[in-house]
Scaffold this motif. Structure first.
Motif, mmCIF file in Angstrom:
data_model
loop_
_atom_site.group_PDB
_atom_site.id
_atom_site.type_symbol
_atom_site.label_atom_id
_atom_site.label_comp_id
_atom_site.label_asym_id
_atom_site.label_seq_id
_atom_site.Cartn_x
_atom_site.Cartn_y
_atom_site.Cartn_z
ATOM 1 N N THR A 177 -0.053 -7.479 1.726
ATOM 2 C CA THR A 177 -0.640 -6.414 2.377
ATOM 3 C C THR A 177 -0.308 -6.080 3.745
ATOM 4 O O THR A 177 0.215 -7.242 4.411
ATOM 5 N N GLY A 212 0.659 -1.319 -0.059
ATOM 6 C CA GLY A 212 0.060 -0.022 0.042
ATOM 7 C C GLY A 212 0.942 1.329 0.039
ATOM 8 O O GLY A 212 0.057 2.239 0.285
ATOM 9 N N GLN A 241 -5.082 -3.284 -1.716
ATOM 10 C CA GLN A 241 -4.301 -2.065 -1.840
ATOM 11 C C GLN A 241 -3.605 -1.638 -3.055
ATOM 12 O O GLN A 241 -2.882 -0.773 -3.129
ATOM 13 N N HIS A 284 -6.884 -1.092 2.562
ATOM 14 C CA HIS A 284 -7.773 -2.131 2.096
ATOM 15 C C HIS A 284 -9.212 -1.707 2.164
ATOM 16 O O HIS A 284 -10.047 -2.438 1.558
ATOM 17 N N ALA A 309 -2.439 -0.014 6.904
ATOM 18 C CA ALA A 309 -2.031 1.067 6.104
ATOM 19 C C ALA A 309 -1.372 2.088 6.971
ATOM 20 O O ALA A 309 -0.749 3.343 6.416
ATOM 21 N N SER A 329 -2.330 3.389 0.364
ATOM 22 C CA SER A 329 -3.702 2.555 0.093
ATOM 23 C C SER A 329 -4.108 1.731 1.044
ATOM 24 O O SER A 329 -3.372 0.919 1.338
#
Length: 551
Positions: free
Chosen positions: A127, A61, A89, A374, A130, A372
């Motif tokens: 991922t 992300g 992401q 999720h 964030a 970015s």
């Protein structure tokens, strides 16, 4: 964030030219569709309902302002002036011309981006939280390990053709914000009794047709053994995973069939051949990658400066601060969530002009970094509290300031039948109808935290199973209908929602939501969140209210 070295640049550029040749051969009729399909998928290229779709990797992300501007340029030059952020992401372009996709990949390579392994039966984008690196509750910053996993798994010859796609998530905080329990492998950082930091390893989680919460196969894995243990898990899966039925090919099905105890035993046996081998991480290895994720040049600031607190007298600003900012590990800073859930805009969609605006805000009010999430929103991780009012004003100007983060209208939503040829039903218009039904911010704030997730088919790209309220598009005699689930959740206490009854026609979904909310308001106790009320009173009262006949 990680910066490419010469080997990285050369690998990605060679991959671009390889795919350029493959695309040209396909367009010239020298490769069949069957031959081209695995080649394009390994480079993130799908054929959707109306046009090709290119999925671009955003490792864990992380984006720089330079990369965001490049994405804006690609949207203007090769697409229809916008793109879509996903629950993985990543970012997707929905209208590229097939012949120009290699040109897009070449432009991405210039800014250290690619689309490798964003599709296909391989290890997908890893991922993470964030807010990694800035979260106040973080045990360790897991991004270095995400990068180590990314480099290990990219073009790994043994895991390029797994039985099915494979997804890994890492959470470095006490609160799991990476949904590790619904991944093929979830890695949640923990401390053991000796105070040492390691990974709690979960295997066999996932959504889709058979939603399953992952099971613990190792309570504590020392960090130096991360790659050898992941290697062992994937080898067991690669050997025993089914290849005769794609619906039963995910590792979650294998773990269920074997039992988690038997699966874990096979992993341990395999690990005996790998443990302490060449892939064992040294302190120097970890330090090298951690060096790319050091703190930026933070200023020494006092928390809650007057330039910030004085503005909180303005109710609209105070509301935005409450919902769209998060605590930071450094005094005087906050992380800002830019909402991509403005009513009337498909959740996760962003225009080229908006991408440029985000890049400008990242440079002006941070250190040129963007995240970015999720949940399909964007994050400015390092904003000084004294700048928050100006950031809010700019966010309003560019359509990012909807103060609904974590509320009912902050809907996680796949593109659905408007784009995806796998979808049974459209998701975008139904999500918009729900947003319009609950467009009163005072009412939304009164309802409090509610996760609403929407998938257009059983593949569950919208994570509907773990929404407090989930919506699933289904096909009923060639028509679009929608199932509603209640009781799902993510985080440390992940749960799979349950269907409350027969599906609804599209026009009836907002009314069903209204009945659910009305009952919640009637039944909730002081300070109780929606999911807590559902768990306390059960699903039956909601079923009775939703399906009661009008008199």
């Amino acid at each position: 964030m990680y910066k490419y070295d010469e080997v990285d640049f050369r690998l990605v550029r060679e991959r671009v030219e390889q795919f350029r040749s493959q695309t040209q051969r396909y367009l010239a009729g020298e490769l069949s569709e069957e031959e081209f399909r695995p080649l394009r998928l390994m480079n993130g290229l799908y054929i959707q309902r109306h046009a090709p779709m290119l999925r671009v990797a955003i490792p864990y992300g992380h984006l720089s302002s330079l990369q965001m501007r490049k994405l804006a340029h690609i949207a203007r030059t090769y697409d229809r002036d916008y793109a879509h952020f996903t629950t993985r992401q990543n970012i997707q372009f929905n209208w590229p011309e097939l012949a120009r996709v290699p040109d897009i990949l070449a432009e991405l390579a210039d800014v250290e981006m690619h689309a490798i392994q964003t599709s296909g039966n391989c290890v997908r984008n890893t991922t993470t939280d964030a807010f990694a690196g800035v979260a106040a509750d973080e045990l360790i910053d897991g991004r270095a390990y995400c990068e180590i996993i990314r480099q290990w798994s990219t073009l790994h010859p043994e895991f390029a053709y797994l039985p099915r796609k494979f997804k890994i998530a890492v959470s470095g905080s006490a609160d799991d914000r990476a949904a590790t329990q619904v991944h093929d492998i979830g890695l949640h950082v923990v401390r053991n009794e000796a105070g040492e930091v390691g990974f709690r390893v979960l295997v066999g989680g996932g959504l889709g047709r058979t939603p399953i919460v992952g099971k613990v196969v190792r309570e504590f894995l020392p960090p130096q053994h991360l790659l050898t243990y992941l290697d062992a898990v994937l080898r067991v899966y690669n050997r025993y995973g089914r290849r005769d039925n794609k619906y039963k090919a995910r590792i979650k099905i294998l773990v269920q069939a074997m039992t988690v105890e038997a699966f874990a035993a096979k992993v341990e046996d395999e690990w005996l051949n790998l443990k302490d081998g060449p892939s064992t991480l040294t302190e120097a290895d970890v330090a090298y990658y951690a060096g790319f994720f050091t703190d930026p040049a933070y200023e020494s600031l006092a928390a809650n400066p007057a330039a910030f607190t004085d503005k909180l007298a303005e109710p609209a600003f105070a509301r935005w601060v409450e919902r769209n900012t998060r605590a930071h590990k450094r005094a005087g800073y906050r992380s800002v969530v830019l909402s991509l859930k403005k009513t009337g805009v498909p959740p996760g969609d962003i225009s080229a002009d908006q991408m440029d605006a985000v890049a400008d805000m990242a440079d002006r009010f941070g250190f040129g970094e963007i995240r970015s999430a999720h949940e399909q929103n964007l994050i400015l991780p390092d904003v000084q509290e004294s700048d928050l009012y100006e950031v809010w004003q700019l966010a309003r100007q560019h359509g990012f300031a909807t103060p609904n983060i974590g509320l009912l209208t902050d809907i996680i939503c796949c593109p659905g039948g408007d784009f995806c040829d796998l979808a049974n039903a459209r998701s975008i218009p139904v999500a918009e109808a729900i947003q319009r039904k609950f467009d009163d911010l005072d009412y939304l704030f009164d309802l409090g935290d509610i996760d609403c997730n929407f998938s257009g088919c059983m593949n569950a790209c919208g994570h509907h199973h773990i929404g407090n309220i989930g919506i699933l598009g289904v096909d009923k005699n060639g028509q679009e209908w929608y199932q509603i689930t209640l009781g799902g959740s993510q985080g440390n206490y992940t749960a799979i929602g349950k269907v409350i009854g027969p599906s609804f026609a599209q026009a009836d979904v907002p009314a069903a939501f209204e009945k659910i909310m009305t009952l919640f308001v009637e039944q909730r106790q002081e300070g109780e969140r929606f999911i807590e009320t559902v768990r306390r009173i059960g699903l039956d009262p909601f079923k009775e209210r939703v399906y009661a006949k009008s008199h």
